[in-house]
Enzyme design. Structure first.
Site, PDB file in Angstrom:
ATOM      1  N   LYS A 187       0.846  -1.206   0.000  1.00 18.53           N
ATOM      2  CA  LYS A 187       0.000   0.000   0.000  1.00 18.53           C
ATOM      3  C   LYS A 187       0.884   1.261   0.000  1.00 18.53           C
ATOM      4  CE  LYS A 187      -3.439  -2.813  -0.059  1.00 18.53           C
ATOM      5  NZ  LYS A 187      -4.291  -3.314   0.989  1.00 18.53           N
TER       6      LYS A 187
HETATM    7  C1  LIG Z   1      -5.286  -4.330   1.456  1.00 22.57           C
HETATM    8  C2  LIG Z   1      -6.760  -4.249   1.441  1.00 22.57           C
HETATM    9  C3  LIG Z   1      -7.555  -4.600   2.530  1.00 22.57           C
HETATM   10  C4  LIG Z   1      -7.015  -5.272   3.750  1.00 22.57           C
HETATM   11  O1  LIG Z   1      -5.950  -4.668   4.311  1.00 22.57           O
HETATM   12  P1  LIG Z   1      -4.930  -5.501   5.235  1.00 22.57           P
HETATM   13  O2  LIG Z   1      -4.115  -4.427   5.859  1.00 22.57           O
HETATM   14  O3  LIG Z   1      -4.136  -6.383   4.320  1.00 22.57           O
HETATM   15  O4  LIG Z   1      -5.741  -6.270   6.202  1.00 22.57           O
HETATM   16  C5  LIG Z   1      -8.922  -4.390   2.446  1.00 22.57           C
HETATM   17  N1  LIG Z   1      -9.490  -3.873   1.349  1.00 22.57           N
HETATM   18  C6  LIG Z   1      -8.768  -3.562   0.267  1.00 22.57           C
HETATM   19  C7  LIG Z   1      -9.464  -2.984  -0.923  1.00 22.57           C
HETATM   20  C8  LIG Z   1      -7.385  -3.757   0.263  1.00 22.57           C
HETATM   21  O5  LIG Z   1      -6.675  -3.462  -0.828  1.00 22.57           O
END
Ligand SMILES: *Cc1c(COP(=O)(O)O)cnc(C)c1O
Length: 382
Positions: A187
């Site tokens: 991210k």
């Molecule tokens: C990455 C992501 C999540 C979950 O995040 P984590 O930190 O991996 O638990 C939820 N929704 C979307 C759209 C994502 O890209």
């Protein structure tokens, strides 16, 4: 996998520098490894840069989505409208609270949740809409807000892709009642694992702070400061806390968010320009009034013009050292959902048509122009 000029290029990768490492070491040497002052500081900074009043740091984006569903009081018998073209966690969070995710389709130009389809799926049981800013592109929040107000629904933004983006001059973080970020390494900024919910609603913020700490009314540091051992549990919460070590990393990373979003947009512009002349590729449209945070760069293959499948294209890109990916297999077609929630093929025509055509190409701020050139060449030669 390190992205250099000859090695494989992953679809996403974190950037960690010496300042990040020094910040983590400082946290390790401090008095508080968890529930310390860096948690509140990280919450203040993320809510400030996303334009919201309150931030609640949690152990993952998934924990953030779950906490958001708790804040809204989602429970058995409640329906929550979500897209299917997202990570499974978006809908799973509704199930965690005993609610029922109702899947809505996306538009074929942006692959964002389609407000017209959302409205068709509203029933007396609907409590909330979760919009996912797919690939980093903010959803059509004005239309979603009108639907939410008309039917008395909460609006949640799964903004795990869109930290640093904006819609009509309004920051991601101000567009919904609750906005959820993830700090997973792929991210925009990372805390290794981590997440945060931002909101202007103090009641929601308080409920989520309770929820991330077992439903207990005070945390370890508050009790230490007050010199008391007394506490009460008033709700069934979880241990969803984020550590000070992770918040130290997050705070250090946050200073680079702006330049990273700029770099992601530069890479997207290079891709857009090159792919405009390739008839077998359709790129996604960003609304002109939005800043796309470009977590992903997704192309759709025009399979009618090609003699190979998307999966064959992925293999051939891999042969060129381009480790592309797919975001996402539709949630409603996962075996768990088909078997336990009763979803099936045929419910979401656009999602089901595009899901075998999408490819996420490498997109991360540490990519050099040369890396981008390698991706463009490999895609052009498909
Ligand atoms: C990455 C992501 C999540 C979950 O995040 P984590 O930190 O991996 O638990 C939820 N929704 C979307 C759209 C994502 O890209």
């Amino acid at each position: 996998m390190k992205a250099d000029s000859t090695g494989p290029i992953p679809y996403g990768r974190q950037s960690i520098d010496d300042a990040d490492i020094a910040a983590v070491v400082r946290a390790l040497k401090s008095d508080w490894l968890t529930t310390g002052p860096l948690v509140a500081e990280f919450e203040r900074e993320v809510s400030r840069i996303s334009g919201a009043k309150f931030g609640v740091a949690v152990s993952s984006g998934t924990a953030g989505l779950h906490s958001a569903m708790f804040a809204l009081g989602i429970s058995a018998g409640d329906e929550v409208i979500v897209p299917s073209l997202t990570f499974a966690a978006t809908a799973n969070a509704v199930l965690y609270q005993g609610g029922l995710p109702i899947f809505a389709d996306v538009t074929s130009e942006s692959l964002l949740i389609d407000p017209a389809d959302v409205e068709k799926r509203v029933t007396k049981k609907t409590k909330a809409i979760v919009a996912v800013d797919y690939a980093g592109n903010p959803c059509d929040y004005d239309s979603l807000r009108i639907i939410a107000e008309k039917h008395g629904l909460a609006l949640v933004s799964d903004a795990c892709h869109s930290l640093g983006g904006s819609y009509k001059g309004r920051l991601v973080g101000t567009l919904a009642d609750l906005s959820v970020f993830s700090f997973h390494p792929v991210k925009h900024i990372t805390t290794a694992e981590g997440g945060m919910i931002v909101t202007n609603n103090e009641t929601y913020s308080g409920r989520m702070k309770l929820f991330r700490n077992h439903g207990i009314t005070s945390d370890h540091r508050e009790r230490a400061e007050k010199g008391t051992c007394h506490y009460e549990m008033t709700a069934l919460g979880f241990n969803y806390r984020l550590t000070d070590i992770q918040c130290a990393l997050g705070l250090s990373q946050l200073g680079k968010l702006g330049q990273w979003v700029t770099r992601r947009n530069e890479i997207a512009a290079l891709y857009n320009k090159s792919f405009a002349s390739l008839p077998f590729i359709k790129t996604l449209r960003t609304q002109t009034e939005s800043i796309n945070a470009h977590h992903l760069y997704v192309i759709q293959l025009n399979l009618e013009m090609l003699s190979f499948t998307r999966d064959q294209a992925l293999l051939s890109l891999r042969d060129s050292g381009i480790h592309a990916n797919v975001h996402y297999p539709p949630t409603h077609l996962h075996p768990y959902y088909k078997e336990r929630v009763g979803t099936r093929h045929g419910m979401l025509p656009v999602t089901e048509r595009i899901c075998d055509r999408i490819i996420s190409l490498p997109m991360f701020p540490g990519m050099s122009d040369q890396d981008v050139g390698r991706v463009i060449e490999a895609v052009s030669n498909l």
